[in-house]
Design a protein around this motif. Structure first.
Motif, short mmCIF file in Angstrom:
data_model
loop_
_atom_site.label_atom_id
_atom_site.label_comp_id
_atom_site.label_asym_id
_atom_site.label_seq_id
_atom_site.Cartn_x
_atom_site.Cartn_y
_atom_site.Cartn_z
N PRO A 162 0.81 -1.23 0.00
CA PRO A 162 0.00 0.00 0.00
C PRO A 162 0.84 1.28 0.00
O PRO A 162 0.45 2.28 -0.60
N ALA A 163 2.01 1.22 0.65
CA ALA A 163 2.89 2.40 0.68
C ALA A 163 3.34 2.78 -0.73
O ALA A 163 3.50 3.97 -1.05
N ALA A 164 3.55 1.79 -1.62
CA ALA A 164 3.98 2.05 -2.99
C ALA A 164 2.89 2.78 -3.77
O ALA A 164 3.17 3.69 -4.55
N TRP A 165 1.64 2.38 -3.53
CA TRP A 165 0.54 3.04 -4.24
C TRP A 165 0.36 4.49 -3.76
O TRP A 165 0.02 5.38 -4.55
N THR A 166 0.62 4.72 -2.50
CA THR A 166 0.58 6.10 -1.98
C THR A 166 1.69 6.93 -2.62
O THR A 166 1.47 8.07 -3.06
N LEU A 167 2.89 6.36 -2.68
CA LEU A 167 4.02 7.07 -3.29
C LEU A 167 3.74 7.33 -4.77
O LEU A 167 4.08 8.40 -5.29
N LEU A 168 3.11 6.38 -5.45
CA LEU A 168 2.79 6.56 -6.87
C LEU A 168 1.89 7.77 -7.07
O LEU A 168 2.11 8.58 -7.98
N GLU A 169 0.88 7.91 -6.21
CA GLU A 169 -0.06 9.02 -6.35
C GLU A 169 0.67 10.36 -6.26
O GLU A 169 0.47 11.27 -7.09
N TYR A 170 1.56 10.49 -5.28
CA TYR A 170 2.28 11.75 -5.11
C TYR A 170 3.35 11.93 -6.18
O TYR A 170 3.64 13.06 -6.61
N SER A 171 3.95 10.83 -6.62
CA SER A 171 4.96 10.91 -7.67
C SER A 171 4.37 11.45 -8.96
O SER A 171 4.99 12.27 -9.66
N GLN A 172 3.16 11.01 -9.28
CA GLN A 172 2.49 11.51 -10.49
C GLN A 172 2.24 13.01 -10.39
O GLN A 172 2.43 13.74 -11.37
N ASP A 173 1.83 13.46 -9.20
CA ASP A 173 1.61 14.90 -9.00
C ASP A 173 2.92 15.67 -9.14
O ASP A 173 2.97 16.73 -9.77
N VAL A 174 3.97 15.14 -8.52
CA VAL A 174 5.28 15.81 -8.56
C VAL A 174 5.81 15.90 -9.98
O VAL A 174 6.28 16.97 -10.43
N MET A 175 5.73 14.80 -10.72
CA MET A 175 6.26 14.79 -12.09
C MET A 175 5.46 15.71 -13.00
O MET A 175 6.01 16.42 -13.85
N SER A 176 4.14 15.74 -12.81
CA SER A 176 3.30 16.64 -13.60
C SER A 176 3.61 18.10 -13.28
O SER A 176 3.75 18.93 -14.20
N LEU A 177 3.75 18.41 -12.01
CA LEU A 177 4.07 19.79 -11.61
C LEU A 177 5.44 20.20 -12.12
O LEU A 177 5.63 21.33 -12.61
N MET A 178 6.42 19.29 -12.04
CA MET A 178 7.76 19.62 -12.50
C MET A 178 7.79 19.82 -14.01
O MET A 178 8.49 20.72 -14.51
N SER A 179 7.02 19.04 -14.73
CA SER A 179 6.96 19.21 -16.20
C SER A 179 6.42 20.59 -16.55
O SER A 179 6.95 21.27 -17.44
N ARG A 180 5.36 21.00 -15.85
CA ARG A 180 4.80 22.33 -16.09
C ARG A 180 5.80 23.42 -15.70
O ARG A 180 5.94 24.44 -16.37
N GLY A 181 6.50 23.18 -14.58
CA GLY A 181 7.50 24.14 -14.14
C GLY A 181 8.64 24.31 -15.14
O GLY A 181 9.08 25.43 -15.42
N LEU A 182 9.10 23.20 -15.71
CA LEU A 182 10.17 23.26 -16.71
C LEU A 182 9.68 23.98 -17.97
O LEU A 182 10.43 24.75 -18.58
N GLU A 183 8.44 23.70 -18.36
CA GLU A 183 7.88 24.36 -19.55
C GLU A 183 7.81 25.87 -19.35
O GLU A 183 8.19 26.65 -20.23
N GLU A 184 7.33 26.30 -18.17
CA GLU A 184 7.24 27.73 -17.89
C GLU A 184 8.62 28.36 -17.79
O GLU A 184 8.84 29.49 -18.22
N THR A 185 9.57 27.62 -17.22
CA THR A 185 10.95 28.12 -17.11
C THR A 185 11.54 28.36 -18.49
O THR A 185 12.19 29.39 -18.74
N ARG A 186 11.32 27.43 -19.41
CA ARG A 186 11.85 27.58 -20.77
C ARG A 186 11.19 28.76 -21.48
O ARG A 186 11.84 29.47 -22.25
#
Length: 309
Positions: free
Chosen positions: A67-91
């Motif tokens: 269950p801990a892996a599924w919790t980490l997956l949920e937050y990892s998806q949010d983090v990766m999505s946010l970072m992708s948007r952040g990199l796009e705005e930075t560029r």
């Protein structure tokens, strides 16, 4: 600090973890990411150590998420999505990857060179928008240094940009000619000695233009200062004045194809002969910009095929 994220938790490992959670086993994850099974296993193991709690249990040869892996997956998806948007705005803020390339060019290069390069760029990157700004050598270089332009096509000198600040893609060399009104009776079979035109009036580009620098250099060699009746801010106006009989001038050979029936262009005698090197210049810190890499590739192709001929 207590809340610091362990250095073993990296974006790369999170990407491997997310792919594993999607694929369900190490072999399929390794195939999808083009990694070895060992690399995938190591990434998951060190991520687990970085998180500080068990994420998987072994069932036979398989890793089964807890269950801990599924919790980490949920937050990892949010983090990766946010970072992708952040990199796009930075560029975007840095002027990279906006789907638009701001190109500066000398006026004279809009006759053939720039249209050919733009056509090539549209084939390479159909969705890319190209903004074109025309100006003198110095104005365009100043705009590039101020990040108001992404790349410029200007006259350069060998070794002028030898440092790490700019990348330079040479396109072609161009000879300078004496331009005279069509009504003048001149011996076109003989190279022009500028000393023979000491009593003539001349028109010139303003200071900061590449051809203006050559103009000054040529008459310095000739040993006299020409009578300049007017200075203009674009080469087309200058040639129009020559065509109207206002005066003589010096122009690059790339203008010959368009104006050879309207003005006489005579090759300069050996002491005054000059060549301009036309190049694409862009900031070295943008060397990984995919749009600029496409422009550089198009420039190299242009030079290789001699498309200015």
């Amino acid at each position: 600090m207590k809340d610091d994220i362990n250095q073993d938790i990296t974006f790369r490992k999170l990407s491997v973890f997310m792919m594993f959670m999607s694929k369900g086993n190490i072999a399929r994850t390794a195939d999808a990411l083009e990694l070895s099974n060992v690399s995938v296993h190591r990434a998951l193991h060190t991520l687990e150590e970085g998180v500080g709690c068990p994420l998987f249990i072994h069932k036979g040869r398989n890793l089964v998420p807890l269950p801990a892996a599924w919790t980490l997956l949920e937050y990892s998806q949010d983090v990766m999505s946010l970072m992708s948007r952040g990199l796009e705005e930075t560029r975007k803020v840095a002027g990279v990857g906006r789907g638009r390339l701001r190109i500066g060019t000398l006026y004279s290069l809009t006759l053939e060179t720039v249209p050919k390069i733009i056509m090539g760029m549209k084939l390479r990157r159909p969705s890319l928008e190209l903004d074109l700004t025309m100006g003198s050598n110095q104005i365009l270089l100043d705009m590039l240094e101020d990040d108001a332009l992404d790349a410029i096509l200007i006259s350069t000198k060998e070794g002028e940009f030898a440092g790490a600040k700019f990348d330079v893609i040479p396109l072609f060399h161009d000879d300078i000619f004496l331009a005279a009104p069509a009504s003048e009776k001149l011996n076109s079979a003989q190279n022009a000695d500028l000393r023979d035109y000491a009593d003539r009036k001349f028109v010139s580009l303003a200071e900061g233009f590449a051809t203006y620098a050559g103009f000054q250099e040529a008459f310095s060699v000739a040993g006299f200062e020409p009578e300049i009746v007017t200075r203009v801010n674009d080469i087309f106006s200058m040639i129009s004045l020559v065509q109207a009989g206002v005066g003589f001038s010096l122009v690059p050979g790339r203008m010959k194809k368009v104006y050879e029936n309207d003005v006489q262009l005579l090759k300069l005698a050996e002491p005054y002969q000059m060549r301009q090197l036309i190049s694409i210049v862009y900031s070295h810190h943008r060397e990984r910009d995919q749009d600029l890499l496409a422009l550089a590739a198009e420039g190299r192709m242009y030079a290789l095929l001699g498309l200015n001929k």
